[in-house]
Design an enzyme around this catalytic site. Structure first.
Site, PDB file in Angstrom:
ATOM      1  N   THR A  98     -43.615 -80.030   5.873  1.00  0.00           N
ATOM      2  CA  THR A  98     -42.574 -80.507   6.787  1.00  0.00           C
ATOM      3  C   THR A  98     -42.980 -81.657   7.700  1.00  0.00           C
ATOM      4  OG1 THR A  98     -41.516 -78.344   6.743  1.00  0.00           O
ATOM      5  CG2 THR A  98     -40.991 -79.773   8.604  1.00  0.00           C
ATOM      6  N   ASN A 106     -48.886 -79.562   8.911  1.00  0.00           N
ATOM      7  CA  ASN A 106     -47.998 -78.941   9.892  1.00  0.00           C
ATOM      8  C   ASN A 106     -48.767 -78.427  11.101  1.00  0.00           C
ATOM      9  OD1 ASN A 106     -45.641 -79.317   8.445  1.00  0.00           O
ATOM     10  ND2 ASN A 106     -45.651 -77.281   7.532  1.00  0.00           N
ATOM     11  N   HIS A 128     -37.751 -70.074   1.312  1.00  0.00           N
ATOM     12  CA  HIS A 128     -39.032 -69.382   1.416  1.00  0.00           C
ATOM     13  C   HIS A 128     -38.861 -67.871   1.240  1.00  0.00           C
ATOM     14  CE1 HIS A 128     -41.976 -72.402   2.403  1.00  0.00           C
ATOM     15  NE2 HIS A 128     -41.275 -72.872   3.418  1.00  0.00           N
ATOM     16  N   HIS A 162     -38.704 -82.236   1.433  1.00  0.00           N
ATOM     17  CA  HIS A 162     -39.320 -81.736   0.198  1.00  0.00           C
ATOM     18  C   HIS A 162     -38.338 -80.794  -0.476  1.00  0.00           C
ATOM     19  CE1 HIS A 162     -39.807 -78.043   2.464  1.00  0.00           C
ATOM     20  NE2 HIS A 162     -40.484 -78.698   3.388  1.00  0.00           N
TER      21      HIS A 162
END
Length: 470
Positions: free
Chosen positions: A65, A86, A194, A238
């Site tokens: 991210t 991250n 996720h 992404h």
């Protein structure tokens, strides 16, 4: 790494929109390029009809991210802008900070690269950012005109909050404060991808929520009278890929690899998905590398200096000496499996599952145009061009995206008109030459005929005169 000029021969002031057009950059975290294929998305479809849709876009590696979002803001590959993970970390103390805490580590973000917020403001525009990674930081002591950082434990899925954020950006920031550029971040469908996986019913439902929000944003544009000035770019950082475990695959667990020991490691970043980095203790680099290289058929191991050039993830002091990443379906575990996500990202950016989507609409963009894929590093010079500002040195190229713009058709029209003029001039010149040749030939023929008639005529007398009739 040589940083490229994104204009590639296009004058900075050609088709400049500075002071005329505004821009809203929106990121829906983890929105994979094909998420609209198994869900009804009427608003995204309408946006494509009214503007531009890319088949997909390619993010930089490492596909996580914060690094990929900072590429959107700077137009630089991750090794060049330096936000390599991250997580903020300190190799001397072993300290690591999670994603949210890292947003408040100013030195992590402010390390030489200026995001578009600051560049725009230095050139007379006004910028804002809501929840976008990197928003909290100041850059060379400067901050956005207005910014909003999400609170800790923020519910990224709350649709009511989404609409409140849209109202803040559209009604207040663009409407009342007359900002020129705003970046707006939504934490979905990443979180759902996720938890449940990219092929899940839950992911499809949150994509419907994204689509409703896109419709709400576009209606807000009309409500605030911004249709003639505001351009919107919607993309993501992404994609997402399924993770296989529970006996379905031979999982990657570093502690189980023969010859490898964490006793040889001074610092590590593993257990955070399919990519990781290792700092071996002094003198242990080759031992660690040799133990890991080829140890698992789906684990890729590189010394920093051996990283493929196409990944642009080596030439930065923050990047650790050994870099690991796995094939889709696998994550990298340290001592034992601790990751239980059904979906993950962080894989090679060449993998199709890692590609995000891209839409753009507004007065600067052509309509009903589908374009081929391009790298997200090229979005920055596109944004600078729309805003009419001179960009910072970056790795992008306007050539990769300028065919999306209305100005490209204007340029083509000018070229066509110029070619027509040149063609007509050439034809006219040719006709003039032909006319001169024909006239010359005709005159020569008359002269020949005249001389021929003199030979047969009787000679004039010396007294012969000619009179002119009055």
């Amino acid at each position: 790494m040589k940083l490229c000029s994104q204009y590639s021969g296009v004058p900075l002031d050609r088709y400049s929109t500075k002071g005329q057009q505004k821009l809203l950059l929106i990121s829906f975290d983890g929105f994979r390029w094909d998420y609209d294929r198994d869900v009804e998305t009427p608003n995204l479809d309408r946006m494509a009809t009214d503007g531009v849709k890319a088949k997909y876009v390619t993010p930089p590696f490492l596909t996580i991210t914060s690094p990929t979002h900072f590429t959107l803001l700077t137009g630089r590959y991750i090794e060049n802008h330096g936000v390599i993970h991250n997580m903020w970390f300190n190799i001397k103390t072993g300290e690591k900070q999670p994603y949210y805490a890292t947003q408040f580590k100013n030195e992590w973000w402010d390390n030489g690269s200026l995001p578009i917020w600051i560049t725009a403001q230095r050139q007379g525009l006004r910028a804002g950012s809501l929840h976008f990674p990197g928003t909290q930081s100041t850059y060379q002591g400067e901050s956005q005109t207005v910014k909003d950082v999400e609170p800790r434990f923020y519910d990224y899925k709350n649709e009511t909050k989404w609409r409140e954020n849209v109202d803040k950006v559209m009604d207040t920031w663009f409407g009342e404060m007359d900002l020129d550029f705003v970046s707006l971040y939504f934490g979905e469908p990443d979180s759902t991808g996720h938890k449940y996986g990219p092929d899940s019913h839950e992911r499809r439902e949150v994509v419907k929520q994204v689509d409703r929000t896109v419709g709400y944003i576009r209606s807000s544009v009309e409500r605030n009278g911004l249709s003639d000035t505001l351009n919107i770019i919607i993309t993501a950082d992404h994609g997402m890929s399924n993770v296989y475990r529970n006996g379905l695959v031979n999982e990657i667990t570093l502690s189980k690899i023969p010859g490898f020991s964490f006793n040889d490691i001074a610092f590590h970043l593993v257990d955070f998905g399919p990519a990781g980095m290792l700092l071996p203790k002094t003198g242990m680099l080759d031992k660690v590398y040799n133990a890991l290289k080829g140890a698992h058929p789906h684990l890729h191991v590189f010394k920093k200096e051996e990283m493929p050039e196409r990944l642009h993830f080596a030439k930065n002091n923050r990047i650790l000496p050994i870099i690991l990443f796995s094939d889709p379906g696998y994550v990298i575990n340290g001592f034992f499996p601790v990751q239980f996500h059904a979906g993950e990202h962080g894989f090679d950016n060449d993998e199709m599952d890692m590609k995000p989507f891209f839409r753009a609409v507004g007065p600067a963009f052509q309509k009903n145009l589908e374009v081929g894929p391009f790298e997200t590093v090229n979005i920055y010079p596109l944004m600078c061009h729309i805003l009419g500002i001179k960009p910072e040195p970056n790795d992008g190229h306007l050539d990769a995206t300028k065919h999306m713009l209305v100005s490209a058709t204007e340029e083509d029209s000018q070229d066509i008109n110029s070619n027509i003029f040149v063609g007509l001039a050439a034809v006219a010149g040719f006709l003039v030459v032909v006319f001169i040749v024909l006239v010359s030939l005709n005159a020569s023929k008359k002269e020949t005929n005249y001389r021929g008639s003199d030979k047969s005529a009787p000679p004039r007398g010396k007294d012969e005169t000619h009179q002119t009739a009055f």
